[in-house]
Design an enzyme around this catalytic site. Structure first.
Site, PDB file in Angstrom:
ATOM      1  N   HIS A 114       0.813  -1.227   0.000  1.00  0.00           N
ATOM      2  CA  HIS A 114       0.000   0.000   0.000  1.00  0.00           C
ATOM      3  C   HIS A 114       0.845   1.276   0.000  1.00  0.00           C
ATOM      4  O   HIS A 114       0.312   2.362  -0.265  1.00  0.00           O
ATOM      5  CB  HIS A 114      -0.939   0.034   1.206  1.00  0.00           C
ATOM      6  CG  HIS A 114      -1.988  -1.033   1.200  1.00  0.00           C
ATOM      7  ND1 HIS A 114      -2.783  -1.270   0.093  1.00  0.00           N
ATOM      8  CD2 HIS A 114      -2.370  -1.943   2.139  1.00  0.00           C
ATOM      9  CE1 HIS A 114      -3.618  -2.273   0.371  1.00  0.00           C
ATOM     10  NE2 HIS A 114      -3.375  -2.703   1.592  1.00  0.00           N
ATOM     11  N   ASP A 150      -2.987 -10.536  -2.633  1.00  0.00           N
ATOM     12  CA  ASP A 150      -3.548 -10.055  -1.363  1.00  0.00           C
ATOM     13  C   ASP A 150      -4.984  -9.578  -1.624  1.00  0.00           C
ATOM     14  O   ASP A 150      -5.279  -9.086  -2.714  1.00  0.00           O
ATOM     15  CB  ASP A 150      -2.684  -8.891  -0.856  1.00  0.00           C
ATOM     16  CG  ASP A 150      -3.066  -8.428   0.538  1.00  0.00           C
ATOM     17  OD1 ASP A 150      -2.339  -8.789   1.480  1.00  0.00           O
ATOM     18  OD2 ASP A 150      -4.082  -7.706   0.685  1.00  0.00           O
ATOM     19  N   HIS A 152      -6.435  -7.082  -0.657  1.00  0.00           N
ATOM     20  CA  HIS A 152      -6.518  -5.616  -0.805  1.00  0.00           C
ATOM     21  C   HIS A 152      -5.699  -5.189  -2.029  1.00  0.00           C
ATOM     22  O   HIS A 152      -4.627  -5.743  -2.289  1.00  0.00           O
ATOM     23  CB  HIS A 152      -5.980  -4.936   0.456  1.00  0.00           C
ATOM     24  CG  HIS A 152      -6.709  -5.366   1.700  1.00  0.00           C
ATOM     25  ND1 HIS A 152      -6.193  -6.278   2.600  1.00  0.00           N
ATOM     26  CD2 HIS A 152      -7.933  -5.011   2.165  1.00  0.00           C
ATOM     27  CE1 HIS A 152      -7.074  -6.471   3.584  1.00  0.00           C
ATOM     28  NE2 HIS A 152      -8.139  -5.717   3.338  1.00  0.00           N
ATOM     29  N   ASP A 229      -5.032 -12.965   2.811  1.00  0.00           N
ATOM     30  CA  ASP A 229      -6.253 -12.521   3.470  1.00  0.00           C
ATOM     31  C   ASP A 229      -7.517 -12.692   2.628  1.00  0.00           C
ATOM     32  O   ASP A 229      -8.599 -12.271   3.048  1.00  0.00           O
ATOM     33  CB  ASP A 229      -6.114 -11.067   3.976  1.00  0.00           C
ATOM     34  CG  ASP A 229      -5.346 -10.173   3.027  1.00  0.00           C
ATOM     35  OD1 ASP A 229      -5.115 -10.591   1.872  1.00  0.00           O
ATOM     36  OD2 ASP A 229      -4.984  -9.048   3.426  1.00  0.00           O
TER      37      ASP A 229
HETATM   38 ZN   LIG Z   1      -4.370  -7.322   2.608  1.00  0.00          ZN
END
Ligand SMILES: [Zn+2]
Length: 298
Positions: A114, A150, A152, A229
């Site tokens: 991120h 992931d 996200h 995740d």
């Molecule tokens: Zn994540």
């Protein structure tokens, strides 16, 4: 397969935060007791500013030592600038293992995908993947594919590598944080954004499409932002992947038959050690560990 880790990355934590030191220590412990597996172990390398500055502005490096939280879920910790550098060093050491003819996995924290060119965010301080990918290019790789599985969106990696010649980035993620990656971006970023509670087979179909995008790019290196995740038991998502799906991911990436390295991003369930092990077994051409509960194929 060489695992890069060190205990220093467990040296910071915040009560109640899902990104815990035990994610690393329990996973390392689990990998160490796997039978019939000649895993090598290594430590992160030192990373000079010049390598970090290919991906980040100087202002971000300066900001890391300022004693102030970065956002509501990305706290300042004493020494976080050095700890984040060690995590980047894990990614570079994983690349080193790959350049030496093997395959590397960086089992370090904090995660990185991120962090944008200018800002830490979402538990991430420095973008280990983008930094390692740019270092791979400096070492002579011409076509570098990055898969981010992931749950996200790898917004920081995209921010740094969008439209950069020599890179293709594919991310499969869910709607929600960081609220980006709803469509493809630039000429080289392929995003598959899945609604909450996506059926397992549909999520796997999106992963398959993302991997095909990267195959079409004809890479000479594949780098993987491995976040665990999207697992059905993860407290931070509503997706439904199972342990064998991570073995499948590893096995599918192995079938590119090109140099590969991977780094840990997210993954917050108690099953993280088993998920990492399944992925690395697949990547190593080994069967899923016996005793793993195998749900019915979708
Ligand atoms: Zn994540």
């Amino acid at each position: 397969m060489k695992i890069i880790t060190e205990s220093q990355c467990s040296g910071y934590s915040k009560p109640g935060h899902p990104e815990t030191p035990e994610r690393i220590s329990r996973s390392a412990e689990h990998l160490r007791v796997q039978p019939d597996w000649d895993l090598e172990w290594g430590s992160p390398t030192e990373v000079p500013d010049s390598i970090l500055l290919r991906a980040h502005d100087r202002s971000l490096l300066d900001r890391l030592s300022l004693q102030k939280d970065f956002d509501s879920d990305t706290a300042y910790f004493p020494g976080i600038d050095q700890i984040a550098r060690r995590s980047v060093g894990g990614a570079i050491a994983a690349l080193d293992a790959t350049c030496a003819g093997g395959s590397g996995f960086s089992l370090m924290r904090p995660p990185g995908h991120h962090a944008t060119r200018t800002a830490p965010m979402g538990f991430c301080y420095l973008n280990s993947m983008a930094i390692a990918a740019l270092e791979a290019q400096a070492r002579g790789f011409k076509r570098i594919a990055i898969l981010d599985f992931d749950v996200h969106h790898g917004n920081g990696t995209e921010d740094i590598l969008v439209d950069q010649p020599g890179f293709a980035f594919a991310s499969v993620h869910a709607t929600g944080y960081p609220f980006s990656g709803k469509e493809h971006r630039g000429a080289n970023c392929f995003n598959y954004c899945m609604p909450g509670n996506t059926r397992r087979e549909d999520y796997i179909a999106a992963l398959t499409r993302a991997i095909e995008d990267l195959r079409t790019f004809k890479p000479d290196l594949i780098a993987v932002s491995a976040g665990f995740d999207a697992y059905h038991g993860d407290p931070l998502s509503e997706q439904k992947l199972e342990i064998p799906d991570y073995h499948w991911l590893g096995d599918t990436i192995r079938q590119f038959q090109i140099p590969t390295f991977s780094i840990l991003e997210g993954g917050y369930s108690a099953m993280l050690p088993e998920l990492i092990t399944a992925y690395l077994h697949g990547l190593s051409g080994k069967p899923l560990a016996t005793g793993t509960q195998v749900p019915a194929q979708p």
